[in-house]
Design an enzyme around this catalytic site. Structure first.
Site, PDB file in Angstrom:
ATOM      1  CD  GLU A  92      -2.279  -1.027   2.901  1.00 39.44           C
ATOM      2  OE1 GLU A  92      -2.840  -2.035   3.310  1.00 39.44           O
ATOM      3  OE2 GLU A  92      -2.147   0.006   3.582  1.00 39.44           O
ATOM      4  CB  CYS A 112       2.259   7.469   3.893  1.00 44.06           C
ATOM      5  SG  CYS A 112       2.500   6.178   5.105  1.00 44.06           S
ATOM      6  CB  CYS A 119       6.166  -5.543   9.426  1.00 39.77           C
ATOM      7  SG  CYS A 119       7.368  -4.799  10.564  1.00 39.77           S
ATOM      8  CB  CYS A 123       3.318  -3.882  16.360  1.00 42.92           C
ATOM      9  SG  CYS A 123       5.047  -3.350  16.378  1.00 42.92           S
ATOM     10  CB  CYS A 126       0.621  -2.912  13.496  1.00 47.29           C
ATOM     11  SG  CYS A 126       1.196  -2.624  11.814  1.00 47.29           S
ATOM     12  CD  GLU A 170      11.544  -0.361  11.774  1.00 46.59           C
ATOM     13  OE1 GLU A 170      10.454   0.008  12.237  1.00 46.59           O
ATOM     14  OE2 GLU A 170      12.529   0.387  11.683  1.00 46.59           O
ATOM     15  CB  SER A 201       7.924   6.231  11.143  1.00 45.21           C
ATOM     16  OG  SER A 201       7.326   5.653  12.278  1.00 45.21           O
ATOM     17  CB  SER A 224       6.679   3.507  16.777  1.00 46.79           C
ATOM     18  OG  SER A 224       6.459   4.098  15.523  1.00 46.79           O
ATOM     19  CG  HIS A 226       3.577   2.250  20.247  1.00 44.37           C
ATOM     20  ND1 HIS A 226       2.943   3.280  19.601  1.00 44.37           N
ATOM     21  CD2 HIS A 226       4.192   1.537  19.271  1.00 44.37           C
ATOM     22  CE1 HIS A 226       3.181   3.197  18.297  1.00 44.37           C
ATOM     23  NE2 HIS A 226       3.934   2.162  18.083  1.00 44.37           N
ATOM     24  CG  ASN A 300      -7.015   3.939  11.874  1.00 43.28           C
ATOM     25  OD1 ASN A 300      -8.227   3.967  11.703  1.00 43.28           O
ATOM     26  ND2 ASN A 300      -6.180   4.768  11.289  1.00 43.28           N
ATOM     27  CB  CYS A 342       0.460   1.023   8.281  1.00 41.95           C
ATOM     28  SG  CYS A 342       1.197  -0.123   9.358  1.00 41.95           S
TER      29      CYS A 342
END
Ligand code: SAH
Ligand code: SF4
Length: 358
Positions: A92, A112, A119, A123, A126, A170, A201, A224, A226, A300, A342
């Site tokens: 994406e 973006c 990945c 996480c 995610c 990542e 990021s 990140s 968190h 999200n 994402c």
């Protein structure tokens, strides 16, 4: 096979020379691919037909990601593309328009990009992390994502102004290809984007952060975080034990010292997990006097049981940080209705869940 979007201007000159053509043909190709955005090598009509044929015969290609889906938010401020790579894997990429909030500021068009298919960090909140790792992306695949949007904006008389590495994957785990893409996109003879308009990021790979600090680049860094402590962070970021919270904060400090660019800490706010006033206090104490900036991202909701805190709770968290004089913003929400978190669009398409997709 070599994609023309992989080559630095000097390499392009070398290639043109090897094919037996004059140097200015390299400038012509660079102008085409970074200003005109042809779809195929044969669309570069000012190149001699014989040269185009030779390029194709020698295995040169152009643009290694084809658009398969596009969705836009109702106000067209967010556009999301699903791109298919040469090996049929899909990733994406998102374009966000930020209209000016103050006088004398301009509209920003931020792309973006994704750097990996899937990945490996896993996480738990995610969508990309939940699909697992498939492969690293090549620099030309990263560059092509930006080119898709540069082309789309050109039709509207606009252009890409900012770039963030916040899509799937990542970036620091695909370091060499990420840096190559950044150097291509910032090269004045290639795409020519300002270094200060780029932000990488990362989930906090400390060795990658210190390598990046030594690159002599003026790019921004977002980490990140968190969670303010290791126990909580490990629940959200299963790979967190490799780098402790204090090591991550220290590497952010070092990045600032070496580059002069302030680090932003990203914090996905998750209801009942990391959003209590006590945790806000702990976070504030951790970052006190650091001059750092926190970007709160209301979750999200994707897969899993996590949900987004109520607005009141988010404001309360923000207020605690303010009381400690910590710079903090709540991320302006973009594209929630088009699954812009994402990895979400790809997940939806693969599950054939989303009836809105064209
Ligand atoms: N791997 C890098 C960059 C890609 S993710 C990283 O983790 O930083 C970009 C940002 O989106 C990260 O801050 C990540 O935590 C956040 N993110 C991922 N999934 C999210 C979700 N469902 N809701 C809100 N933010 C999310
Ligand atoms: Fe990977 Fe970033 Fe998603 Fe974590 S948040 S799984 S590091 S893309």
């Amino acid at each position: 096979m070599t994609d023309l979007y992989r080559l630095f201007p000097e390499e392009m000159e070398e290639m043109v020379k090897k094919l037996g053509y004059e140097r200015f043909r390299a400038d012509q190709i660079l102008h085409y691919i970074y200003k005109e955005f042809p779809k195929t090598i044969n669309d570069m009509l000012q190149l001699p037909a014989a040269m185009r044929e030779k390029l194709i015969a020698d295995g040169y290609t152009l643009g290694s990601a084809k658009q398969t889906h596009m969705i836009q938010s109702d106000n067209e401020d967010t556009v999301k593309l699903l791109l298919e790579l040469d090996d049929k894997k899909s990733v994406e990429t998102v374009l966000m328009r930020y209209r000016p909030l103050k006088l004398n500021t301009k509209t920003r068009h931020t792309v973006c990009v994704s750097t990996q298919v899937g990945c490996a960090m896993g996480c738990t909140f995610c969508a990309t992390g939940q699909m697992g790792f498939e492969r690293n992306m090549k620099a030309e695949e990263i560059v092509t994502q930006v080119i898709h949007f540069a082309n789309l904006l050109k039709e509207r008389g606009e252009h890409v102004t900012n770039l963030v590495f916040m899509g799937m994957g990542e970036p620091l785990a695909n370091y060499d290809e990420m840096i190559r893409a950044i150097r291509l996109l910032t090269n004045p003879r290639a795409f020519g984007l300002g270094q200060r308009h780029i932000t990488v990021s990362t989930i906090g790979l400390v060795s990658g952060i210190s390598k990046l600090a030594g690159e002599d680049l003026q790019i921004g860094l977002a980490v990140s975080l968190h969670a303010p402590n290791d126990t909580l962070r490990r629940r959200l970021v299963p790979t967190a034990s490799a780098n402790s919270v204090s090591e991550i904060i220290e590497s952010g400090r070092e990045y600032f010292k070496r580059t002069g660019r302030r680090v932003t800490f990203e914090y996905a706010l998750i209801e009942g997990v990391n959003d209590t006033p006590e945790i806000a206090n702990e976070l504030a104490e951790l970052l006190d006097g650091n001059g750092s900036h926190i970007n709160l991202i209301p979750l999200n909701p994707t897969a899993g049981d996590f949900s987004r805190p109520a607005k009141k709770r988010i404001l309360e968290f923000e207020r605690v940080l303010y009381r400690h004089n910590i710079n903090c913003t709540v991320r302006v929400e973009k594209g929630v209705e088009i699954a812009a978190a994402c990895g979400q669009l790809r997940t939806d398409v693969l599950n054939e869940k989303d009836a809105n997709l064209p």
